[in-house]
Design a protein around this motif. Structure first.
Motif, PDB file in Angstrom:
ATOM      1  N   PRO A  90       5.349  -8.476  11.847  1.00 46.30           N
ATOM      2  CA  PRO A  90       6.695  -8.703  12.393  1.00 46.30           C
ATOM      3  C   PRO A  90       7.768  -8.526  11.310  1.00 46.30           C
ATOM      4  CG  PRO A  90       5.200 -10.396  13.179  1.00 46.30           C
ATOM      5  CD  PRO A  90       4.443  -9.603  12.150  1.00 46.30           C
ATOM      6  N   GLY A  91       8.820  -7.854  11.661  1.00 45.39           N
ATOM      7  CA  GLY A  91       9.924  -7.628  10.747  1.00 45.39           C
ATOM      8  C   GLY A  91       9.736  -6.461   9.808  1.00 45.39           C
ATOM      9  N   VAL A  92       8.586  -5.758   9.940  1.00 41.86           N
ATOM     10  CA  VAL A  92       8.270  -4.649   9.038  1.00 41.86           C
ATOM     11  C   VAL A  92       7.805  -3.451   9.862  1.00 41.86           C
ATOM     12  CG1 VAL A  92       6.657  -3.835   7.268  1.00 41.86           C
ATOM     13  CG2 VAL A  92       7.657  -6.119   7.088  1.00 41.86           C
ATOM     14  N   TRP A  93       8.202  -2.266   9.430  1.00 43.54           N
ATOM     15  CA  TRP A  93       7.670  -1.043  10.033  1.00 43.54           C
ATOM     16  C   TRP A  93       6.947  -0.259   8.945  1.00 43.54           C
ATOM     17  CZ3 TRP A  93      10.938   3.594  12.284  1.00 43.54           C
ATOM     18  CH2 TRP A  93      10.058   4.498  12.925  1.00 43.54           C
ATOM     19  N   ASN A  94       5.634  -0.153   9.080  1.00 41.30           N
ATOM     20  CA  ASN A  94       4.814   0.633   8.160  1.00 41.30           C
ATOM     21  C   ASN A  94       4.501   1.986   8.772  1.00 41.30           C
ATOM     22  OD1 ASN A  94       4.547  -1.463   6.219  1.00 41.30           O
ATOM     23  ND2 ASN A  94       2.994  -2.433   7.512  1.00 41.30           N
ATOM     24  N   ARG A  95       4.564   2.991   7.985  1.00 39.43           N
ATOM     25  CA  ARG A  95       4.201   4.316   8.471  1.00 39.43           C
ATOM     26  C   ARG A  95       3.665   5.172   7.320  1.00 39.43           C
ATOM     27  NH1 ARG A  95       9.788   3.538   8.840  1.00 39.43           N
ATOM     28  NH2 ARG A  95      11.115   5.144   7.862  1.00 39.43           N
ATOM     29  N   VAL A  96       2.981   6.228   7.677  1.00 44.23           N
ATOM     30  CA  VAL A  96       2.433   7.162   6.692  1.00 44.23           C
ATOM     31  C   VAL A  96       2.866   8.564   7.073  1.00 44.23           C
ATOM     32  CG1 VAL A  96       0.307   8.237   5.810  1.00 44.23           C
ATOM     33  CG2 VAL A  96       0.422   5.755   6.083  1.00 44.23           C
ATOM     34  N   GLU A  97       3.307   9.318   6.079  1.00 42.04           N
ATOM     35  CA  GLU A  97       3.567  10.738   6.325  1.00 42.04           C
ATOM     36  C   GLU A  97       2.628  11.567   5.469  1.00 42.04           C
ATOM     37  OE1 GLU A  97       7.673  11.371   5.493  1.00 42.04           O
ATOM     38  OE2 GLU A  97       7.407  11.443   3.329  1.00 42.04           O
ATOM     39  N   ARG A 146       1.943   9.703   1.966  1.00 42.20           N
ATOM     40  CA  ARG A 146       2.936   8.792   1.422  1.00 42.20           C
ATOM     41  C   ARG A 146       3.074   7.601   2.369  1.00 42.20           C
ATOM     42  NH1 ARG A 146       9.395   9.596   0.091  1.00 42.20           N
ATOM     43  NH2 ARG A 146       9.462  10.386   2.226  1.00 42.20           N
ATOM     44  N   SER A 147       2.835   6.397   1.849  1.00 43.42           N
ATOM     45  CA  SER A 147       2.997   5.180   2.645  1.00 43.42           C
ATOM     46  C   SER A 147       4.446   4.690   2.536  1.00 43.42           C
ATOM     47  CB  SER A 147       2.064   4.072   2.140  1.00 43.42           C
ATOM     48  OG  SER A 147       0.723   4.434   2.315  1.00 43.42           O
ATOM     49  N   ILE A 148       5.001   4.332   3.676  1.00 40.09           N
ATOM     50  CA  ILE A 148       6.388   3.900   3.732  1.00 40.09           C
ATOM     51  C   ILE A 148       6.438   2.519   4.395  1.00 40.09           C
ATOM     52  CG2 ILE A 148       8.696   4.423   4.651  1.00 40.09           C
ATOM     53  CD1 ILE A 148       7.512   7.402   4.843  1.00 40.09           C
ATOM     54  N   LYS A 149       7.110   1.584   3.743  1.00 45.31           N
ATOM     55  CA  LYS A 149       7.322   0.260   4.323  1.00 45.31           C
ATOM     56  C   LYS A 149       8.825   0.031   4.442  1.00 45.31           C
ATOM     57  CE  LYS A 149       6.919  -4.701   3.412  1.00 45.31           C
ATOM     58  NZ  LYS A 149       6.559  -5.739   2.430  1.00 45.31           N
ATOM     59  N   GLU A 150       9.254  -0.245   5.637  1.00 44.18           N
ATOM     60  CA  GLU A 150      10.658  -0.581   5.858  1.00 44.18           C
ATOM     61  C   GLU A 150      10.743  -2.027   6.343  1.00 44.18           C
ATOM     62  OE1 GLU A 150      14.608   0.778   8.440  1.00 44.18           O
ATOM     63  OE2 GLU A 150      12.776   1.997   8.493  1.00 44.18           O
ATOM     64  N   THR A 151      11.507  -2.856   5.601  1.00 42.53           N
ATOM     65  CA  THR A 151      11.721  -4.250   5.970  1.00 42.53           C
ATOM     66  C   THR A 151      13.096  -4.372   6.629  1.00 42.53           C
ATOM     67  OG1 THR A 151      10.360  -4.997   4.118  1.00 42.53           O
ATOM     68  CG2 THR A 151      11.848  -6.624   5.103  1.00 42.53           C
ATOM     69  N   PHE A 152      13.107  -4.918   7.834  1.00 40.91           N
ATOM     70  CA  PHE A 152      14.361  -4.944   8.601  1.00 40.91           C
ATOM     71  C   PHE A 152      15.335  -6.020   8.111  1.00 40.91           C
ATOM     72  CE2 PHE A 152      11.365  -3.168  11.892  1.00 40.91           C
ATOM     73  CZ  PHE A 152      11.809  -1.859  11.730  1.00 40.91           C
TER      74      PHE A 152
END
Length: 541
Positions: free
Chosen positions: A168-175, A523-529
């Motif tokens: 919750p509150g985080v969006w993890n993604r990989v490109e 590439r792992s990407i973490k975005e914290t809202f």
């Protein structure tokens, strides 16, 4: 930029044309073959989308008629290798920035072009240049190549869709980024599909490629480039060069922007290239990806419970289709004494009916081996077996090079499980059989596993399920593609991902998502809202 989550067309294996006698499809293909046979085809290198011609013209002759000149190609030098690298790097930024849907469209269009207007052309080029009969050309240069193109697009989308979970509150993604730098594809003579797949699989994932096809496969390679150009592949994404192999490897593998090698060929050459990469490792911007499929000494292991007709047919097909020049060809067989005479008689009766000659006659099952070196190698193995105390030629053994490089289907029986043709890769229509005592089943399984350095394909024939299970376990590492009651050839894209280990390669499975993973860098990407505003955690009070 795309404003949709696109779904690509569902990949299905391309139907194989039967080329039945008198059918419209066989008339069309043979008509195209005859037309192309008469032409004098000029084949330039393709660098940065431009046709590159030199002062050096190398004549092209057909394996089944080495007196017939059907054209020539322009041989390059190290300046052309440099040009190809520069053209690839110049195309990289724009190609990398192109949406994956646009890349997918190019290769899907190429597949449809091969399935339609180019089908006869690429099959005929393969028949002329590589001496494949109508069926072998169809399953290779048309169907398998089409399958690689379509399934790779589907595998790419599956790979891109693999994403991590998010709290919750985080969006993890990989490109999945293309590799930095350029890639190098080195391809063999024996499969037009492999030759096409190695550079296109890398390019599909956003990479730029320098491609060196075998000089024995140049005619079909030209058709491949024609198809890719018509499909809309941008200039410089794949650059095709005809240069000296050793010098080219030394030049390419010393470049700081070298990022990956996709190779199919001999074990010795691949090991030499791996060493070059190791010697140059401190020059590179990143650690290169190394993918290779190399040699094989593929086995058929037979239990006394096996169906005799199935064994004989699998050996004839597996050993002699395309003159035994498949990486997966049945080259050694272990047959129990109790059924050997029956298997031998059935093989002999089948081989007696095999016709040998030019692919222009669709009724010819066996054509020519690829060149004089291959012919002389096969001839030497046959002659040594004839003179050996450990082996005997029991079927075939004929050869004739007056017009073409023809070696007849040959079966050698040996009393020595380590006899040379039982353990060394030949790449010709020669099968060696070791007959074992039925009670030595378990020790013979160990022989299969340990007597050669290879581990590409192999098969087990048995009706006894306990015997199948025992062989399945004992031969776990003996083959990357393992067949039960079938010949060890004929892997289908999307169904049996292909590749082996030990001295047979890196087992990265062409025609699968596993292979495509090698041509991207994640590439792992973490975005914290809503990020934290105070360094203190709850445990600090």
């Amino acid at each position: 930029m795309s404003k949709a989550i696109s779904q690509v067309p569902f990949a299905q294996n391309e139907p194989v044309n039967a080329y039945s006698p008198g059918s419209d499809e066989v008339k069309s293909l043979i008509s195209t073959y005859k037309k192309m046979w008469k032409e004098k085809t000029e084949i330039p290198m393709i660098i940065g989308g431009k046709e590159i011609k030199t002062e050096t013209k190398i004549q092209l002759t057909s394996p089944h008629d080495h007196h017939h000149d059907f054209g020539f190609y322009y041989q390059g030098d190290m300046s052309h290798v440099d040009m190809a690298i520069e053209a690839a790097l110049a195309a990289k930024a724009k190609w990398n920035a192109l949406g994956w849907e646009q890349r997918a469209s190019i290769f899907l269009k190429a597949a449809d072009l091969l399935a339609g207007p180019y089908r006869d052309v690429i099959n005929a080029a393969t028949m002329i240049g590589q001496s494949k009969n109508v069926h072998q050309a169809e399953i290779d240069s048309a169907c398998e190549f089409i399958d690689f193109l379509r399934y790779n697009v589907e595998f790419m989308t599956e790979l891109y869709a693999e994403q991590p979970v998010s709290d919750p509150g985080v969006w993890n993604r990989v490109e999945y980024r293309p590799l930095e730098g350029f890639c190098f594809a080195v391809t063999p003579f024996n499969f037009t599909a492999i030759s096409g797949n190695l550079p296109t699989s890398m390019a599909l994932m956003g990479n730029v490629v320098v491609w060196k096809p075998s000089d024995k496969q140049i005619y079909a390679a030209k058709v491949t480039m024609d198809v890719l150009k018509e499909a809309g592949l941008p200039d410089g994404v794949i650059n095709m060069i005809f240069t000296d192999g050793k010098e080219t490897a030394e030049r390419v593998l010393a470049h700081p922007d070298f990022a990956g090698l996709h190779f199919t060929g001999s074990t010795k050459v691949f090991q030499g290239m791996w060493k070059m990469i190791g010697d140059n490792i401190h020059h590179y911007k990143s650690y290169p990806r190394i993918v290779g499929e190399t040699g094989g000494k593929d086995f058929v292991m037979v239990h006394h419970s096996a169906n005799i007709e199935a064994v004989a047919t699998a050996l004839v097909r597996g050993a002699f289709e395309y003159q035994g020049q498949k990486c997966s060809a049945a080259s050694r067989a272990y047959i129990p004494k109790s059924i050997w005479n029956q298997v031998k008689d059935l093989m002999a009766s089948q081989i007696k009916t095999i016709k040998i000659g030019s692919p222009e006659d669709p009724s010819n099952y066996v054509n020519a081996v690829i060149d004089k070196n291959s012919f002389e190698k096969c001839k030497a193995y046959i002659d040594r077996a004839e003179a050996s105390n450990d082996a005997n030629v029991i079927i075939g053994g004929k050869y004739d090079d007056k017009k073409g490089w023809f070696v007849h289907p040959t079966v050698i029986e040996t009393i020595n499980p380590y006899y040379e043709s039982m353990v060394e890769e030949i790449f010709g229509p020669i099968l060696t059989v070791f007959v074992y005592e039925d009670e030595n089943w378990e020790s013979t399984l160990k022989l299969v596993d340990t007597s050669t350095p290879y581990s590409l394909t192999g098969s087990i024939f048995a009706q006894d399920r306990y015997a199948i299970d025992e062989a399945y376990k004992a031969l776990e590492n003996a083959a990357g593609n393992f067949y039960i009651n079938d010949k060890p050839t004929g892997a289908v894209v999307g169904q049996q991902p292909f590749g082996g280990s030990r001295a047979s390669g890196t087992n990265d499975k062409a025609g699968s998502k596993m292979n495509l993973m090698r041509w991207v860098s994640a590439r792992s990407i973490k975005e914290t809202f809503v990020p934290a505003k105070d360094y203190k955690y709850p445990y600090l009070g």
